[in-house]
Design a protein around this motif. Sequence first.
Motif, PDB file in Angstrom:
ATOM      1  N   PRO A   1       0.743  -1.139  -0.048  1.00  0.00           N
ATOM      2  CA  PRO A   1       0.150   0.129   0.017  1.00  0.00           C
ATOM      3  C   PRO A   1       0.773   1.204  -0.023  1.00  0.00           C
ATOM      4  CG  PRO A   1      -0.712  -1.660   1.574  1.00  0.00           C
ATOM      5  CD  PRO A   1       0.204  -2.103   1.214  1.00  0.00           C
ATOM      6  N   ASP A   2       0.519   2.183  -0.588  1.00  0.00           N
ATOM      7  CA  ASP A   2       1.156   3.584  -0.948  1.00  0.00           C
ATOM      8  C   ASP A   2       2.502   3.511  -1.770  1.00  0.00           C
ATOM      9  OD1 ASP A   2      -0.928   4.738   0.330  1.00  0.00           O
ATOM     10  OD2 ASP A   2       0.064   4.685   2.325  1.00  0.00           O
ATOM     11  N   LYS A   3       2.901   2.292  -2.260  1.00  0.00           N
ATOM     12  CA  LYS A   3       4.162   2.170  -2.598  1.00  0.00           C
ATOM     13  C   LYS A   3       4.404   3.252  -4.024  1.00  0.00           C
ATOM     14  CE  LYS A   3       7.480  -1.124  -4.870  1.00  0.00           C
ATOM     15  NZ  LYS A   3       6.947  -0.937  -6.286  1.00  0.00           N
ATOM     16  N   GLY A   4       3.442   3.120  -4.794  1.00  0.00           N
ATOM     17  CA  GLY A   4       3.520   3.809  -6.005  1.00  0.00           C
ATOM     18  C   GLY A   4       3.563   5.357  -5.971  1.00  0.00           C
ATOM     19  N   LYS A   5       2.698   5.866  -4.733  1.00  0.00           N
ATOM     20  CA  LYS A   5       2.809   7.383  -4.486  1.00  0.00           C
ATOM     21  C   LYS A   5       4.219   7.683  -3.617  1.00  0.00           C
ATOM     22  CE  LYS A   5      -2.045   8.183  -3.652  1.00  0.00           C
ATOM     23  NZ  LYS A   5      -3.062   8.645  -2.833  1.00  0.00           N
ATOM     24  N   ILE A   6       4.820   6.721  -2.858  1.00  0.00           N
ATOM     25  CA  ILE A   6       6.119   7.096  -2.324  1.00  0.00           C
ATOM     26  C   ILE A   6       7.139   7.182  -3.320  1.00  0.00           C
ATOM     27  CG2 ILE A   6       7.668   6.149  -0.855  1.00  0.00           C
ATOM     28  CD1 ILE A   6       5.370   4.826   0.728  1.00  0.00           C
TER      29      ILE A   6
ATOM     30  N   ARG B   1       9.531   0.703   5.803  1.00  0.00           N
ATOM     31  CA  ARG B   1      10.945   0.914   5.262  1.00  0.00           C
ATOM     32  C   ARG B   1      10.933   1.922   4.283  1.00  0.00           C
ATOM     33  NH1 ARG B   1      11.422  -3.742   7.875  1.00  0.00           N
ATOM     34  NH2 ARG B   1      13.465  -4.328   8.592  1.00  0.00           N
ATOM     35  N   TYR B   2       9.940   1.741   3.173  1.00  0.00           N
ATOM     36  CA  TYR B   2       9.916   2.765   2.078  1.00  0.00           C
ATOM     37  C   TYR B   2       9.320   4.138   2.675  1.00  0.00           C
ATOM     38  CZ  TYR B   2      10.058  -0.352  -1.776  1.00  0.00           C
ATOM     39  OH  TYR B   2      10.505  -1.539  -2.775  1.00  0.00           O
ATOM     40  N   ILE B   3       8.478   4.076   3.646  1.00  0.00           N
ATOM     41  CA  ILE B   3       8.237   5.291   4.261  1.00  0.00           C
ATOM     42  C   ILE B   3       9.173   6.137   5.150  1.00  0.00           C
ATOM     43  CG2 ILE B   3       6.849   6.470   6.181  1.00  0.00           C
ATOM     44  CD1 ILE B   3       4.687   4.626   5.388  1.00  0.00           C
ATOM     45  N   GLU B   4      10.044   5.226   5.820  1.00  0.00           N
ATOM     46  CA  GLU B   4      11.141   5.793   6.615  1.00  0.00           C
ATOM     47  C   GLU B   4      12.128   6.348   5.771  1.00  0.00           C
ATOM     48  OE1 GLU B   4      14.858   4.389   9.614  1.00  0.00           O
ATOM     49  OE2 GLU B   4      13.289   2.831   8.940  1.00  0.00           O
TER      50      GLU B   4
ATOM     51  N   LEU C   1      14.892  11.247   3.929  1.00  0.00           N
ATOM     52  CA  LEU C   1      15.543  11.940   3.152  1.00  0.00           C
ATOM     53  C   LEU C   1      15.000  13.416   2.699  1.00  0.00           C
ATOM     54  CD1 LEU C   1      16.091   9.152   0.208  1.00  0.00           C
ATOM     55  CD2 LEU C   1      17.966  10.629   1.453  1.00  0.00           C
ATOM     56  N   THR C   2      13.723  13.468   2.566  1.00  0.00           N
ATOM     57  CA  THR C   2      12.867  14.751   2.234  1.00  0.00           C
ATOM     58  C   THR C   2      12.748  15.505   3.514  1.00  0.00           C
ATOM     59  OG1 THR C   2      10.717  13.596   2.739  1.00  0.00           O
ATOM     60  CG2 THR C   2      11.660  13.464   0.526  1.00  0.00           C
ATOM     61  N   GLY C   3      12.465  14.929   4.727  1.00  0.00           N
ATOM     62  CA  GLY C   3      12.164  15.713   5.672  1.00  0.00           C
ATOM     63  C   GLY C   3      10.886  15.971   6.045  1.00  0.00           C
ATOM     64  N   VAL C   4      10.146  15.338   5.311  1.00  0.00           N
ATOM     65  CA  VAL C   4       8.649  15.706   5.191  1.00  0.00           C
ATOM     66  C   VAL C   4       8.123  14.200   5.785  1.00  0.00           C
ATOM     67  CG1 VAL C   4       6.517  15.956   3.840  1.00  0.00           C
ATOM     68  CG2 VAL C   4       8.713  17.064   3.084  1.00  0.00           C
ATOM     69  N   SER C   5       6.812  14.458   6.620  1.00  0.00           N
ATOM     70  CA  SER C   5       6.253  13.252   7.158  1.00  0.00           C
ATOM     71  C   SER C   5       5.341  12.695   6.176  1.00  0.00           C
ATOM     72  CB  SER C   5       5.370  13.744   8.447  1.00  0.00           C
ATOM     73  OG  SER C   5       4.655  12.749   8.782  1.00  0.00           O
ATOM     74  N   TRP C   6       5.145  11.412   6.003  1.00  0.00           N
ATOM     75  CA  TRP C   6       4.319  10.527   4.968  1.00  0.00           C
ATOM     76  C   TRP C   6       3.045  10.541   5.538  1.00  0.00           C
ATOM     77  CZ3 TRP C   6       4.523   9.956   0.112  1.00  0.00           C
ATOM     78  CH2 TRP C   6       3.435   8.949  -0.545  1.00  0.00           C
ATOM     79  N   SER C   7       2.020  11.209   5.025  1.00  0.00           N
ATOM     80  CA  SER C   7       0.726  11.059   5.710  1.00  0.00           C
ATOM     81  C   SER C   7      -0.291  10.122   4.874  1.00  0.00           C
ATOM     82  CB  SER C   7       0.289  12.350   5.826  1.00  0.00           C
ATOM     83  OG  SER C   7       0.048  13.265   4.797  1.00  0.00           O
TER      84      SER C   7
END
Length: 279
Positions: free
Chosen positions: A39-44, A265-268, A273-279
């Motif tokens: 889930p969410d992999k494509g967006k990440i 791991r993808y979210i981490e 790297l970006t310093g942006v929280s994934w929501s």
Amino acid sequence: MELLHSGKVRDVYADGDDLLLVASDRISIYDVILPTPIPDKGKILTQLSLWWFDQLSDLIPNHVISATDVPAEWSGRAIRCERLDMVMVECIARGYLAGSGLKEYERDGAISGEKLPEGLIEASKLPTPIYTPTTKAPVGEGHDEFMTYADVEAKVGKDAAAELKRITLEVYRRGQQVAETKGIIIADTKIELGTARDGTLKLGDELLTPDSSRFWAADEWKPGGTQRYLDKQFLRDWSSSLTDWDRTDPGPAVPDEVVEATRNRYIEVYERLTGVSWS
């Protein structure tokens, strides 16, 4: 809008003169698409690629036209991009010894014809980053194979081969410099390059993502064994424990806890790297 190609992860649509590159939640290992999405992999992958394209825009142009002028149902996971004549070489840079590069080194003492010092072990840092191109195997038609630099010259010509090598190593070095400030090691990465209508060589597809790169936690790096992967190597390692799968189609279903650990791991890596929280 016309579907042109459905790959291991991305679907490519024609929209007039533009292409729409849509990243799915599919995941592949050993060139086999697994039946269980992440889930969410494509967006990440899409958002991280866009971040990297911006970080490296002064180094080499890319294919992005817009990340917002896309159909609403694909928002966040699609990029409107220009058509490129893609180079039929997988351009790979390695700064550390891992994966298929490690196996090649253990067998030949070299990777893609690049001789390396004796005595290196798994996860060793290489004296200098190296260019280790491979062939591009179509989906479902075998695995990519290592090419020597001479092989690349024979395929694309001397000038083009030199430019592919230069760009691949420059992208890796810049990416590694950025990642180091975030506590991440980029062990290796694969980039996609293509020629625009005006003859300009540009980056395409994805860039420095957990699907195209090996990311390790820098503070936990220790040569001589498995690292804490922040990429899909975690899934490869899980699959290696299976006794009833021979790395051919069909791929095995992925348990919920492995799906969650992979997604985390993808979210981490995105957040670090970006310093942006994934929501």
